[in-house]
Motif scaffolding. Structure first.
Motif, PDB file in Angstrom:
ATOM      1  N   MET A   1     101.722  29.845  54.423  1.00 29.74           N
ATOM      2  CA  MET A   1     101.988  28.408  54.517  1.00 29.74           C
ATOM      3  C   MET A   1     101.387  27.738  55.729  1.00 29.74           C
ATOM      4  O   MET A   1     100.931  26.615  55.659  1.00 29.74           O
ATOM      5  CB  MET A   1     103.501  28.162  54.636  1.00 29.74           C
TER       6      MET A   1
ATOM      7  N   GLN B   1      88.639  18.412  59.310  1.00 28.64           N
ATOM      8  CA  GLN B   1      89.502  19.486  59.791  1.00 28.64           C
ATOM      9  C   GLN B   1      90.457  19.964  58.712  1.00 28.64           C
ATOM     10  O   GLN B   1      90.876  21.113  58.699  1.00 28.64           O
ATOM     11  CB  GLN B   1      90.330  18.962  60.972  1.00 28.64           C
ATOM     12  N   ILE B   2      90.844  19.025  57.844  1.00 29.40           N
ATOM     13  CA  ILE B   2      91.779  19.382  56.780  1.00 29.40           C
ATOM     14  C   ILE B   2      91.070  20.189  55.695  1.00 29.40           C
ATOM     15  O   ILE B   2      91.636  21.107  55.098  1.00 29.40           O
ATOM     16  CB  ILE B   2      92.382  18.118  56.137  1.00 29.40           C
TER      17      ILE B   2
ATOM     18  N   LYS C   1      99.750  11.092  51.433  1.00 27.41           N
ATOM     19  CA  LYS C   1     100.703  11.418  52.490  1.00 27.41           C
ATOM     20  C   LYS C   1     102.128  11.428  51.927  1.00 27.41           C
ATOM     21  O   LYS C   1     102.930  12.295  52.239  1.00 27.41           O
ATOM     22  CB  LYS C   1     100.586  10.387  53.626  1.00 27.41           C
TER      23      LYS C   1
ATOM     24  N   CYS D   1     101.999  23.375  53.566  1.00 27.99           N
ATOM     25  CA  CYS D   1     100.967  23.878  54.466  1.00 27.99           C
ATOM     26  C   CYS D   1     100.636  22.853  55.545  1.00 27.99           C
ATOM     27  O   CYS D   1     100.680  21.651  55.342  1.00 27.99           O
ATOM     28  CB  CYS D   1      99.709  24.276  53.717  1.00 27.99           C
ATOM     29  N   THR D   2     100.311  23.367  56.724  1.00 24.88           N
ATOM     30  CA  THR D   2     100.105  22.529  57.903  1.00 24.88           C
ATOM     31  C   THR D   2      99.020  21.472  57.759  1.00 24.88           C
ATOM     32  O   THR D   2      99.255  20.305  58.069  1.00 24.88           O
ATOM     33  CB  THR D   2      99.801  23.428  59.118  1.00 24.88           C
ATOM     34  N   PRO D   3      97.791  21.828  57.319  1.00 24.23           N
ATOM     35  CA  PRO D   3      96.737  20.804  57.350  1.00 24.23           C
ATOM     36  C   PRO D   3      97.069  19.590  56.482  1.00 24.23           C
ATOM     37  O   PRO D   3      96.845  18.458  56.899  1.00 24.23           O
ATOM     38  CB  PRO D   3      95.503  21.531  56.839  1.00 24.23           C
TER      39      PRO D   3
ATOM     40  N   ARG E   1     100.130  18.531  55.331  1.00 22.83           N
ATOM     41  CA  ARG E   1     101.334  17.853  55.795  1.00 22.83           C
ATOM     42  C   ARG E   1     101.057  17.012  57.035  1.00 22.83           C
ATOM     43  O   ARG E   1     101.400  15.854  57.127  1.00 22.83           O
ATOM     44  CB  ARG E   1     102.404  18.893  56.102  1.00 22.83           C
ATOM     45  N   GLU E   2     100.409  17.622  58.025  1.00 19.44           N
ATOM     46  CA  GLU E   2     100.154  16.892  59.270  1.00 19.44           C
ATOM     47  C   GLU E   2      98.909  16.025  59.151  1.00 19.44           C
ATOM     48  O   GLU E   2      98.832  14.938  59.707  1.00 19.44           O
ATOM     49  CB  GLU E   2      99.968  17.877  60.424  1.00 19.44           C
ATOM     50  N   GLY E   3      97.923  16.543  58.428  1.00 19.51           N
ATOM     51  CA  GLY E   3      96.640  15.845  58.345  1.00 19.51           C
ATOM     52  C   GLY E   3      96.725  14.528  57.606  1.00 19.51           C
ATOM     53  O   GLY E   3      96.161  13.526  58.046  1.00 19.51           O
TER      54      GLY E   3
ATOM     55  N   PHE F   1      96.995  20.226  64.541  1.00 17.80           N
ATOM     56  CA  PHE F   1      97.846  19.593  63.529  1.00 17.80           C
ATOM     57  C   PHE F   1      99.318  19.805  63.853  1.00 17.80           C
ATOM     58  O   PHE F   1     100.134  18.898  63.766  1.00 17.80           O
ATOM     59  CB  PHE F   1      97.541  20.158  62.138  1.00 17.80           C
TER      60      PHE F   1
ATOM     61  N   SER G   1     102.471  14.565  49.556  1.00 20.96           N
ATOM     62  CA  SER G   1     102.270  15.916  50.081  1.00 20.96           C
ATOM     63  C   SER G   1     103.582  16.675  50.054  1.00 20.96           C
ATOM     64  O   SER G   1     104.614  16.138  50.417  1.00 20.96           O
ATOM     65  CB  SER G   1     101.748  15.820  51.515  1.00 20.96           C
TER      66      SER G   1
ATOM     67  N   SER H   1      97.943   7.300  59.851  1.00 22.65           N
ATOM     68  CA  SER H   1      98.129   6.551  61.110  1.00 22.65           C
ATOM     69  C   SER H   1      96.833   5.879  61.526  1.00 22.65           C
ATOM     70  O   SER H   1      96.820   4.719  61.931  1.00 22.65           O
ATOM     71  CB  SER H   1      98.538   7.470  62.249  1.00 22.65           C
TER      72      SER H   1
ATOM     73  N   VAL I   1      89.125  14.325  61.564  1.00 22.81           N
ATOM     74  CA  VAL I   1      90.407  14.839  61.056  1.00 22.81           C
ATOM     75  C   VAL I   1      90.273  15.246  59.600  1.00 22.81           C
ATOM     76  O   VAL I   1      90.750  16.303  59.178  1.00 22.81           O
ATOM     77  CB  VAL I   1      91.528  13.798  61.232  1.00 22.81           C
TER      78      VAL I   1
ATOM     79  N   PHE J   1      96.196  12.466  69.323  1.00 20.22           N
ATOM     80  CA  PHE J   1      97.156  11.738  68.500  1.00 20.22           C
ATOM     81  C   PHE J   1      97.871  10.717  69.357  1.00 20.22           C
ATOM     82  O   PHE J   1      98.232  11.005  70.488  1.00 20.22           O
ATOM     83  CB  PHE J   1      98.159  12.734  67.910  1.00 20.22           C
TER      84      PHE J   1
ATOM     85  N   CYS K   1      93.546  24.072  53.057  1.00 20.13           N
ATOM     86  CA  CYS K   1      94.836  23.823  52.441  1.00 20.13           C
ATOM     87  C   CYS K   1      95.233  24.879  51.420  1.00 20.13           C
ATOM     88  O   CYS K   1      94.412  25.598  50.895  1.00 20.13           O
ATOM     89  CB  CYS K   1      94.843  22.452  51.769  1.00 20.13           C
TER      90      CYS K   1
ATOM     91  N   GLU L   1     102.955   7.122  67.649  1.00 20.51           N
ATOM     92  CA  GLU L   1     102.953   7.280  66.200  1.00 20.51           C
ATOM     93  C   GLU L   1     103.560   8.605  65.767  1.00 20.51           C
ATOM     94  O   GLU L   1     103.608   8.921  64.586  1.00 20.51           O
ATOM     95  CB  GLU L   1     101.512   7.156  65.671  1.00 20.51           C
TER      96      GLU L   1
ATOM     97  N   PHE M   1      99.327  12.683  57.239  1.00 19.63           N
ATOM     98  CA  PHE M   1     100.103  11.800  58.112  1.00 19.63           C
ATOM     99  C   PHE M   1      99.211  11.212  59.197  1.00 19.63           C
ATOM    100  O   PHE M   1      99.248  10.014  59.482  1.00 19.63           O
ATOM    101  CB  PHE M   1     101.246  12.613  58.723  1.00 19.63           C
ATOM    102  N   TRP M   2      98.362  12.050  59.775  1.00 24.02           N
ATOM    103  CA  TRP M   2      97.475  11.597  60.849  1.00 24.02           C
ATOM    104  C   TRP M   2      96.422  10.630  60.311  1.00 24.02           C
ATOM    105  O   TRP M   2      96.177   9.578  60.896  1.00 24.02           O
ATOM    106  CB  TRP M   2      96.820  12.821  61.488  1.00 24.02           C
TER     107      TRP M   2
END
Lengths: 166, 834, 438
Positions: free
Chosen positions: B47, C384-385, C341, C348-350, C352-354, B114, C344, C360, C381, B148, C389, B152, C356-357
């Motif tokens: 994950m 990077q994602i 967003k 997985c990190t990319p 979920r966070e990506g 991230f 999601s 923004s 970004v 970042f 995933c 935000e 969102f980023w």
């Protein structure tokens, strides 16, 4: 032979009437530089809350192991610092301290600061261990001291103001 | 050798068993692939995406299936376009894994970036700081600056008590959580307590608890070890100290016979007036005992050591009152009186004492002709020394619950393992999931039933006849399964039996093992689910188990109670005590209050010694904090008394006593502290350079312990003997009280841990719905339970878990409970609430 | 399609086709009967393979081949229909399920026969509760008339059909997350391998097909593979339902042979751009698309899987979103990113966070408080994602972002404070996020 003696007297006479470098301490005190590392102080915010959040990074950074920190929990009824954590015990052993200022550099909230007080003589070794009550500065005029009672939710974050470093 | 697969990781060749995951293969060659969601004890989920690596596989021709060769005749390796997670990919022959390339370095930097986008700037106030995998991996692989915008960041709840505001043992900080699911998977897969789960989705995903009370699991503390950030922290250690300020000492938990390896983290602090105090308890890795886990009782139940109620000076009765005295005065008085009593001296020791204490005690008492007894309610210790689990002296590998699976039968009779020995429950469950045939025999349902192949339900008190019945060929499918299994283990307890009954049950279990030829070799044998940590040690050292009773003390002229409180338990009264009573204890118990001399003992955490676990493993514990006041270790006191009586000729230091044990007790032959402190590399590697790969569980550098060979293994031929228990009278329509064990109780060693009090139930009785309806009791009603001797007030819990006609009464909650099943009446309390 | 020639939208040729008797009168369930009584499961699979039917949910994977992947000797098996139509711009399955339900049901039933499965689950998105109510009535009728249940047509074959409603998650349109949802667990995708054909629903071999895909099957069995191949191209045979939305004159569904050009779709069948404006960009597969700049070459591209792939995009589910000259791509991408967003799953990190980023940054761009460096950051970004995933949602969330930044960078720069010559923020900045921060 006389000329040498006379020259000596002339030198003495010239210097005798020059202004002296000596200052009359302790009635007069020489100002220290802005970066002078004297005795530590634990600072407060303008609203009276302590800046120190009890993180012990200063103790970790200290090369002489001079700082001892114990942390405890803040409550809104008895708040010492913003956020969840404050230093309930904070001691600096001045006998160990080398006044390097690493603690000041390590502090995330600019709480511990080396100030300008260099008058640190003591007659008992136990007096060299300064405790939190002696380190904490007084609150600004008109501000309450800690612990203080606050509205729930107002000071939940340990670092209330964040300046973007850029 | 099992199928080995050879692959190359960053240029280094390694051979591992088939099915190994790339992360584990890399660990074997000290190549630490960073992970968050992966844990070697949990199923991989892939994950967090932190372990992404480049994976190259041997290319095979699509049509022919032949390996494609390059010009040099070597198999061609093709790399996929995407990076793959090392934690979910099993190794393949000829695989080439690259973790040291720019692509992978960038990927690790990206994933950490991230994770840090919404991670709060909490390091200064977070308890995990200093032992945090996120901190470590960020410094090693992550970005130095954030891109970042701070304002935000996603904000979320902080300091959420998982449980009520006053009873939470674990706090959750939702902002710090990196959603790795280690905690939810631990609860689901290992503890089988589905009390934690995800709520919401996407960036708002958060952990929530679904039980009442919150996070209702006896293993909840383990999630704080494996959480890679400071999201889950214990209330016990909250803001206690920074990890680098702590000193660690190895110890063994002394609450139950499993003998979990633990570590005390201590600190000398100003809050405690300059004393060195214990700040927390962590598990220590021992794959053969507790792996990397401990239960919450062991984790949160150490506060009694530092209780202000501890005895700190010897007390001697003068003019009817107990006053402080010097050791010399106290010991002289004791030795003189004991020597004079001679064979009329009765010594009763509790099972919490270490091997050294019990040995010195026995030597002193029997040296003057007295009787040295173990005051415990479960018999059969002598049988476990003969047909207990074996160390495998002939096969090399000892008995290890973590190694058993298909082909082994495990019988659990008259015991609720989860309440009595939680880590055994955890390991037995895992063994059953690996294919072991689990047979659970009890008069009522217990949590162990869930994993059992065979659940045997008998009427209260019929444990012995049920076991005896298993010897009849073809009597039942579970009997056949047991007899035909290659290996077999029997765990026996005391539920539904009085002391004589437990003796019979132990014998019946031993008979079963002997008849089915499951003795004398590793992974086979009898295990008693003792009520204390070192009852097995007492048995190995030859102490006879005899519970304290008026009959035992009838002819005594002097009594010596060490680590046991029969008056407090209600088994003796003042008038049963002989003319001279000595109590050696931690606290001023009821028995101590009635004694003539009270000797203050040091707790196990204040001195060194060894315990023998229920699986017959001798494990060493070390001092963590200084002993308070004038307390002394039990073995030292006993040796000094013995010396003064001329009965003992060895000194009182634990290491010395242990050498004496090794010299005189055959099972301990050849052992010394060095042997017991030996360590070996363990797998999975939760220590090493990448300590937080497996959790905060500390590396075991202080000893794995040594398993004792059983008498059967050493050549004794075990003989079956008669095992009979009188039938229990239970006329239809009457109620029988069945005492049951509860992990969280009000015992002297657990009551001082006030933070767990909300989880300790108020005294209650569990009653079947049919019985409750007949009597007119509703769930939650206050009820009067009339036993033979007294009437007690309890809360009624109506549940089908209580068989009809049987009332389940937990022991140790503060109301008197009978020794074994006893007739009782229950009615709704006549008290009107104020 | 020409009137009378519809294969999927036969309700546009025949009135009241959702009445079972009308459906039966027009050859309904002949194919199912033929399959169950005269063909073996393997023969059905072969026929569908020969027809070249490809998955219509977006991936375009050959359907017959998918059915043949089921692990041998592993039973029971399941057929799961993915009616979780949640891709923005997609509304084709809804029309089938509402107006031509029995053809869909028949197709699913033939699929079950071919897969040797006795249970079908139709996973329908929760928002279609009224559609499901209608479908459940249809299923009840089939049970009454003996098309579902035990011993169908006198054979040993038995079949049960269940509907399962989703609860508002786009991610549950991903097949493994869909299976998790049916099993009552959190709707998060699984690790693959194992694949659903091996360990799918309840760890048994499972076929997961899109609504439109199975609706093609009765025709193939009834009329044969060759007849099916009369439409479409060699590699992409058959007809496809195209969903038209956006700045199009006649939004809605239209069934056309694969290979129809974009020009014909938009101008002949869609009535051209609304208000006669210029056609700036098109998204061919809903929000997950590569945003394509429209020029003559693109307009003349045949709409089949291969030709679109050659253009660097995917035909996907053919959810065609039309964007005219007034559209600002940075606004469109804000919408798609906000969607991803929100949807999601967070596993997985990319992603979920990506996502969102990215959101923004896009909000800052759209509110006028961003600099050109922020657009570069967005590019960074998104890259990077990519390729990190766990499931396609994360990957597809960056597809429109990267494509638009490549082709329509000017739209983004125009919104920045330092990007374009006549840079004037369309709205007053709500937050001056980068400079101040106090």
């Amino acid at each position: 032979m006389f000329t040498e003696i006379l020259k000596g007297f002339v030198t003495t006479g010239k210097v005798a009437f020059q202004p002296a470098e000596t200052i009359q301490y302790p009635e007069q005190r020489k100002p220290v530089s802005a970066r002078f590392k004297g005795r530590h102080e634990l600072k407060r915010y303008d609203n009276g809350l302590e800046k120190c959040i009890g993180c012990a990074l200063c103790a970790a950074a200290c090369p002489a192991d001079a700082i001892f920190v114990e942390a405890s929990e803040n409550t809104d009824a008895q708040r010492f610092s913003p956020g969840e954590r404050f230093a309930s015990t904070y001691e600096i052993n001045l006998l160990r301290c080398i006044f390097c200022g690493f603690c000041e550099d390590a502090c995330p909230t600019e709480a511990i600061v080396l100030e300008s007080n260099y008058e640190l003589a003591y007659t008992d070794r136990h007096d060299a261990i300064i405790t939190k009550d002696k380190l904490l500065v007084a609150p600004a005029a008109g501000q309450p001291t800690t612990p203080m009672r606050v509205e729930p939710g107002t000071f939940d974050r340990p670092v209330p103001d964040m300046k973007n470093p850029d | 050798m099992a199928d080995q697969v050879t692959l190359t990781i960053d240029g280094v060749s390694v051979s591992v068993p088939k099915g190994t995951l790339i992360v584990d293969a890399a660990k074997r060659i000290d190549n630490d692939i960073p992970v968050f969601c992966y844990h070697p004890k949990l199923k991989p989920v892939g994950m967090c995406r932190m372990c992404l690596v480049e994976v190259g596989r041997v290319m095979k021709d699509r049509a022919t299936g032949q390996v494609v060769l390059d010009d040099a005749g070597q198999p061609k390796v093709g790399f996929g376009p995407k990076l793959e997670t090392a934690c979910t990919t099993p190794v393949e022959p000829g695989m080439v894994v690259v973790g040291a390339s720019q692509k992978v370095t960038d990927a690790r930097d990206d994933i950490l970036e991230f994770l840090l986008t919404s991670h709060p700037l909490d390091c200064p106030v977070c308890d995990k700081g200093g032992e945090c995998p996120l901190q470590n991996l960020t410094l090693r692989h992550g970005p130095g600056k954030s891109r970042f915008v701070y304002d935000e960041k996603q904000k979320n709840d902080k300091h959420v008590p998982l449980g009520g505001p006053d009873d939470a043992l674990i706090f959750l900080d939702r902002e710090r959580c990196i959603q790795c699911a280690r905690c939810t998977r631990f609860c689901d897969e290992i503890a089988d307590d589905h009390v934690l789960g995800f709520y919401q989705r996407g960036r708002k995903i958060e952990i929530a608890t679904f039980s009442e009370p919150g996070f209702d699991s006896k293993f909840s503390g383990n999630t704080t070890d494996i959480c890679p950030v400071g999201a889950l922290t214990t209330a016990d250690f909250r803001f206690g100290a920074r990890p680098w300020e702590l000193t660690t000492s190895a110890s063994i938990c002394n609450h139950c016979p499993v003998g979990c390896n633990t570590t005390f983290s201590t600190r000398r602090e100003a809050k405690s007036g300059g004393k060195q105090v214990i700040k927390r308890v962590l598990p220590r890795q021992n794959e053969q005992v507790n792996e990397v886990w401990i239960c919450d009782k062991g984790r949160f139940g150490y506060h009694f050591i530092e209780s202000p109620a501890r005895l700190t000076a010897p007390l001697v009765r003068k003019d009817g009152k107990l006053v402080e005295a010097t050791w010399d005065e106290a010991l002289t008085r004791v030795a003189e009186t004991f020597k004079a009593a001679g064979s009329a001296l009765v010594g009763l020791a509790g099972g919490r004492l270490s091997n050294e204490d019990l040995f010195a005690f026995k030597q002193a008492v029997s040296g003057v002709g007295g009787k040295a007894l173990l005051d415990a309610p479960l018999a059969g210790g002598d049988l476990t020394t003969v047909v207990g689990v074996s160390a495998g002296v002939n096969s090399g590998a000892g008995t290890d619950l973590g190694q058993i699976g298909k082909g082994t039968a495990i019988l659990v009779v008259a015991s609720d393992l989860e309440e009595e020995a939680p880590l055994w429950w955890l390991r037995v469950k895992a063994a059953a999931e690996r294919g072991a045939t689990l047979i659970v025999a009890n008069a009522r349902p217990t949590k162990t039933d869930r994993y059992a192949k065979h659940v045997v339900r008998y009427d209260v008190g019929n444990a012995v006849s049920t076991l005896a019945g298993m010897l009849l060929e073809g009597s039942s499918d579970y009997a056949t399964a047991f007899a035909q299994a290659e290996n077999a283990l029997v765990f026996y307890g005391r539920e539904g039996l009085d002391f004589a009954g437990t003796q019979a049950l132990a014998q019946a279990c031993a008979n079963l093992l002997i008849e089915t030829k499951h003795v004398g070799r590793a992974q086979n044998g009898l295990i008693g689910v003792w009520t204390t940590a070192n009852a097995q040690g007492a048995a190995e050292l030859g102490l006879t188990t005899t519970p304290a009773s008026p009959a035992v003390l009838a002819a005594a002229r002097a009594a010596w109670f060490v680590g046991t409180d029969p008056l407090g338990d209600g088994r003796l009264t003042r008038k049963d005590l002989p003319p001279f009573t000595v109590v050696q204890e931690l606290f001023l118990t009821d028995t101590a209050k009635a004694a003539d001399v009270v000797l203050p003992a040091a707790a196990w955490a204040e001195r060194e010694g060894t315990y023998t676990s229920g699986e017959r493993r001798v494990q060493r514990f070390y001092p963590a904090v200084p002993a308070p006041g004038a307390t002394r270790p039990d073995c030292q006191i006993a040796a000094e008394i013995g010396k003064a009586m001329g009965a003992t000729r060895f000194g009182g230091f634990p290491a010395q006593v242990f050498l004496e044990i090794a010299r005189t007790v055959p099972a301990f032959a050849g052992l010394n502290y060095a042997a017991v402190s030996k360590v070996a590399p363990q797998w999975p590697d939760v220590g090493g350079r990448d300590q937080y790969y497996g959790g905060a569980s500390t590396t075991n550098l202080q000893g794995l312990g040594v398993q004792l060979p059983s008498a059967a293994e050493r050549g004794t031929v075990p003989q079956a003997a008669r095992a009979e228990a009188p039938a229990l009278a239970h006329p239809v329509g009457t109620l029988l009280v069945l005492p049951i064990a509860k992990l969280y109780d009000r015992g002297a060693t657990f009551a001082p841990s006030t933070l767990v009090h909300p989880r300790v139930p108020a005294p209650f009785v569990a009653i079947n719905p049919a019985d409750a309806a007949r009597i007119g009791l509703a769930d939650g009603d206050e009820a009067e339970l009339a036993l033979d001797a007294d009437t007690v007030l309890v809360v009624a819990k109506v549940t089908a878990d209580a068989p009809e006609g049987v009332l389940l009464l937990p022991v140790g909650l503060g109301v008197a409970t009978p020794e074994g099943p006893a007739p009782a009446r229950v009615a709704k309390s006549a008290r009107v609430a104020a | 399609m020409d009137q009378g020639k519809h294969i999927l939208f036969r309700h546009r040729d025949i009135a009241n086709l959702r009445d079972l008797d009308v459906y039966l009168a027009h050859g309904g369930f002949e194919a199912f009967k033929k399959a169950v009584t005269t063909l073996t499961p393997q023969q059905v699979i072969d026929e569908v393979k020969n027809a070249g039917l490809r998955g219509r949910g977006g991936a375009g994977f050959p359907t017959g081949l998918k059915w043949s992947f089921l692990t041998k000797d592993s039973f029971p098996r399941y057929v799961v229909i993915n009616s979780d139509e949640s891709e923005p711009g997609t509304f084709k399955d809804r029309e089938i399920l509402t107006h031509n339900p029995f053809q869909f049901l028949e197709g699913a039933m033939i699929t079950a026969y071919a897969s040797q499965a006795n249970t079908i689950y139709n996973y329908v998105r929760g928002e279609y509760w009224d559609v499901v109510a209608g479908l459940e009535r249809c299923v009840a009728q089939l049970y009454e008339r003996g098309f579902l249940g035990e011993k169908l047509f006198g054979t040993e074959f038995k079949l049960d059909f269940f509907h399962h409603r989703g609860a508002g998650a786009y991610i549950c349109g991903e097949e493994s997350a869909l299976l998790e949802s049916i099993e009552g667990k959190l709707g998060q995708p699984r690790l693959k391998p194992p694949f659903p054909a091996d360990k799918g629903l309840y760890a048994k071999p499972t076929v997961v097909n899109n609504t439109e895909t199975v609706t093609n099957v009765p025709f193939i069995i009834q009329h044969g593979a060759a007849a099916y191949r009369q439409n479409g191209t060699e590699k992409s045979p058959g007809t496809k339902l195209f969903c038209l939305s956006g700045h199009i004159q006649k939004p809605g569904n239209v069934e056309l042979p694969l290979g129809t050009t974009l020009r014909e779709l938009i101008y002949t069948h869609g009535g051209g751009i609304r208000g006669g404006k210029g056609f700036k960009a098109v998204m061919l597969s809903g929000a997950s698309s590569v945003v394509l700049k429209v020029d003559d070459a693109l307009l003349d591209t045949p709409l089949d899987y291969e030709s679109v792939a050659a253009k660097g995009a995917m035909l996907g589910s053919a959810s065609v979103i039309v964007l005219d000259e007034t559209v600002d791509l940075s606004w469109v991408i804000l919408k798609t990113t906000r969607f991803f967003k929100h949807e999601s799953c967070g596993k997985c990190t990319p992603c979920r966070e990506g996502t969102f980023w990215m959101l923004s940054i896009l909000e800052r761009i759209n509110q006028g408080g961003a600099a050109k460096a922020d657009v570069d950051l967005l590019q960074n970004v998104a890259s990077q994602i990519q390729n990190k995933c766990l499931c396609p949602l994360g990957e597809f969330s960056v597809t429109p972002v990267l494509a638009s930044l490549k082709t329509f960078r000017g739209d983004f720069d125009a919104r920045t404070t330092d990007g374009a010559p006549k840079a004037a923020p369309k709205s007053a900045p709500k937050k001056a996020a980068v400079e101040a921060g106090d």
